[in-house]
Scaffold this active site. Sequence first.
Site, PDB file in Angstrom:
ATOM      1  N   ARG A  31       0.820  -1.222   0.000  1.00 38.41           N
ATOM      2  CA  ARG A  31       0.000   0.000   0.000  1.00 38.41           C
ATOM      3  C   ARG A  31       0.846   1.261   0.000  1.00 38.41           C
ATOM      4  NH1 ARG A  31      -4.534  -2.488   3.982  1.00 38.41           N
ATOM      5  NH2 ARG A  31      -5.912  -3.210   2.322  1.00 38.41           N
ATOM      6  N   LYS A 202     -20.117 -16.717  -0.072  1.00 41.42           N
ATOM      7  CA  LYS A 202     -21.551 -16.500   0.096  1.00 41.42           C
ATOM      8  C   LYS A 202     -22.262 -15.896  -1.108  1.00 41.42           C
ATOM      9  CE  LYS A 202     -21.571 -15.694   5.054  1.00 41.42           C
ATOM     10  NZ  LYS A 202     -21.660 -14.595   6.009  1.00 41.42           N
ATOM     11  N   GLY A 381     -13.805  -4.159  -0.981  1.00 37.02           N
ATOM     12  CA  GLY A 381     -15.235  -3.840  -0.875  1.00 37.02           C
ATOM     13  C   GLY A 381     -15.627  -2.648  -1.731  1.00 37.02           C
TER      14      GLY A 381
HETATM   15  P1  AMP Z   1     -15.124 -14.249  -0.312  1.00 33.39           P
HETATM   16  O1  AMP Z   1     -14.494 -13.384   0.752  1.00 33.39           O
HETATM   17  O2  AMP Z   1     -16.612 -14.211  -0.325  1.00 33.39           O
HETATM   18  O3  AMP Z   1     -14.505 -14.045  -1.653  1.00 33.39           O
HETATM   19  O4  AMP Z   1     -14.819 -15.741   0.134  1.00 33.39           O
HETATM   20  C1  AMP Z   1     -13.538 -16.238   0.239  1.00 33.39           C
HETATM   21  C2  AMP Z   1     -13.554 -17.412   1.158  1.00 33.39           C
HETATM   22  O5  AMP Z   1     -14.437 -18.389   0.651  1.00 33.39           O
HETATM   23  C3  AMP Z   1     -12.196 -18.063   1.238  1.00 33.39           C
HETATM   24  O6  AMP Z   1     -11.728 -17.949   2.560  1.00 33.39           O
HETATM   25  C4  AMP Z   1     -12.458 -19.507   0.854  1.00 33.39           C
HETATM   26  O7  AMP Z   1     -11.800 -20.408   1.695  1.00 33.39           O
HETATM   27  C5  AMP Z   1     -13.953 -19.650   1.039  1.00 33.39           C
HETATM   28  N1  AMP Z   1     -14.490 -20.708   0.177  1.00 33.39           N
HETATM   29  C6  AMP Z   1     -14.374 -20.829  -1.155  1.00 33.39           C
HETATM   30  N2  AMP Z   1     -14.949 -21.963  -1.578  1.00 33.39           N
HETATM   31  C7  AMP Z   1     -15.444 -22.573  -0.497  1.00 33.39           C
HETATM   32  C8  AMP Z   1     -16.147 -23.803  -0.313  1.00 33.39           C
HETATM   33  N3  AMP Z   1     -16.449 -24.583  -1.336  1.00 33.39           N
HETATM   34  N4  AMP Z   1     -16.528 -24.129   0.950  1.00 33.39           N
HETATM   35  C9  AMP Z   1     -16.217 -23.318   1.989  1.00 33.39           C
HETATM   36  N5  AMP Z   1     -15.556 -22.147   1.871  1.00 33.39           N
HETATM   37  C10 AMP Z   1     -15.171 -21.775   0.634  1.00 33.39           C
END
Ligand code: AMP
Length: 400
Positions: A31, A202, A381
């Site tokens: 950064r 999610k 974000g």
């Molecule tokens: P995000 O911050 O929404 O991009 O999510 C990232 C997180 O999602 C990472 O820490 C991954 O380990 C988790 N993740 C990705 N695929 C899976 C899965 N199939 N089951 C559980 N966690 C997951």
Amino acid sequence: MKINFQNKKALVRVDFNVPLDKDYKITDDTRIREAVPTIRHILDTGGSVILMSHLGRPLQKLNADGTINREKFTLKHLVPHLRRKLKTRVHFAEDCVGKNAVKKAAALKPGEVLLLENTRFYPEEENGDAEFSKKLAALADVYVNDAFGTAHRAHASTTIVANYFDKKNKCFGFLMEREIENANRVIKSPEKPVTCVVGGAKVSDKIVLLERFLDFADNIIIGGAMAYTFMLAKKGLVGNSLVEPDRVKAAKEFMKKAKAAGVKVLLPKDSVCGDKFAADAAVEVFPSHQIPDGWMGLDIGPSAAKSFARVIRQSKTIIWNGPMGVFEMPAFAEGTKAVAKVVARATGKGAYSMVGGGDSVAAVNQMKLAKKVSFVSTGGGAMLEYLEGRELPGIAAIAG
Ligand code: AMP
């Protein structure tokens, strides 16, 4: 940056929220390095620079007696590093407003830098307080915002302070200009075919983004845990995979909208599954809609990786946000790695690619592919909200 900085004092909002170890040594100075071109430009064109930033969340992590942990959250730890990077005098003000800051700002000479103390020592920062913003603004002649990562917050130093400068006396820094340019390139005039790759944990976090992608994407690839909520929507069996039952309806509606819009949605045909959420889990590949009880989908499978790669290779614009699996665990990292590789390869053959979102950025960096994609957004974000089509207060305050 269109401002003439000659003999001007520029108040520059940077994102110096860098990770520090227990001895307050910087463990990753990305950064800071990224802010250097903006700071150097101002110094080299005859101006002086007053830097302001937050570091951590001091008001949420108070000492046991309710006081601020100044030792831990002070920006003073950054001064020696800044001196080395900028090769110039860097002064420090123990407070971001008040007498000391005013005095040091007034004494600043062209070519010199003043770093103000953590703006988040004041609740007024996050409240976007007008009086506090006015005090910050009074320190300088012009305002430059180069902290894209906080542009979605209407805080004093990121947004409200801009109200106290004329339009001709405020602008974006180089880093922020690049983030905005690249985001606009993909949402306003993308070369077709456009493929959006979305992964992560999610559906609820990404559904607005997915719907927005329907406006301009030809293909939407869905991986990560999100894919299993979509599998449920298609009446698949997903075993113990991470799902959001309350989002099944949203997933169904999304599929309907995609069909109506003629956008192809690709879900992983197969999944690398584990018998527990752990690096040492037993591993087996199952079709993603037939995952037995006791197993959870933790990565896209080899067939899915192949079919995703085929689509990505044929694309002219690629946007990638979120990992395809639990890539932090080596057994479930292959899908994300395969996507990173093919995005880099497609870029080498002339496609434009943008990678955004913490974990996909980490994956690209880990694989040393950051220079082989067109743009890596550090906006997190803020980038997500920008792509979703929302107006970011930090941008509106300058461009609006
Ligand atoms: P995000 O911050 O929404 O991009 O999510 C990232 C997180 O999602 C990472 O820490 C991954 O380990 C988790 N993740 C990705 N695929 C899976 C899965 N199939 N089951 C559980 N966690 C997951």
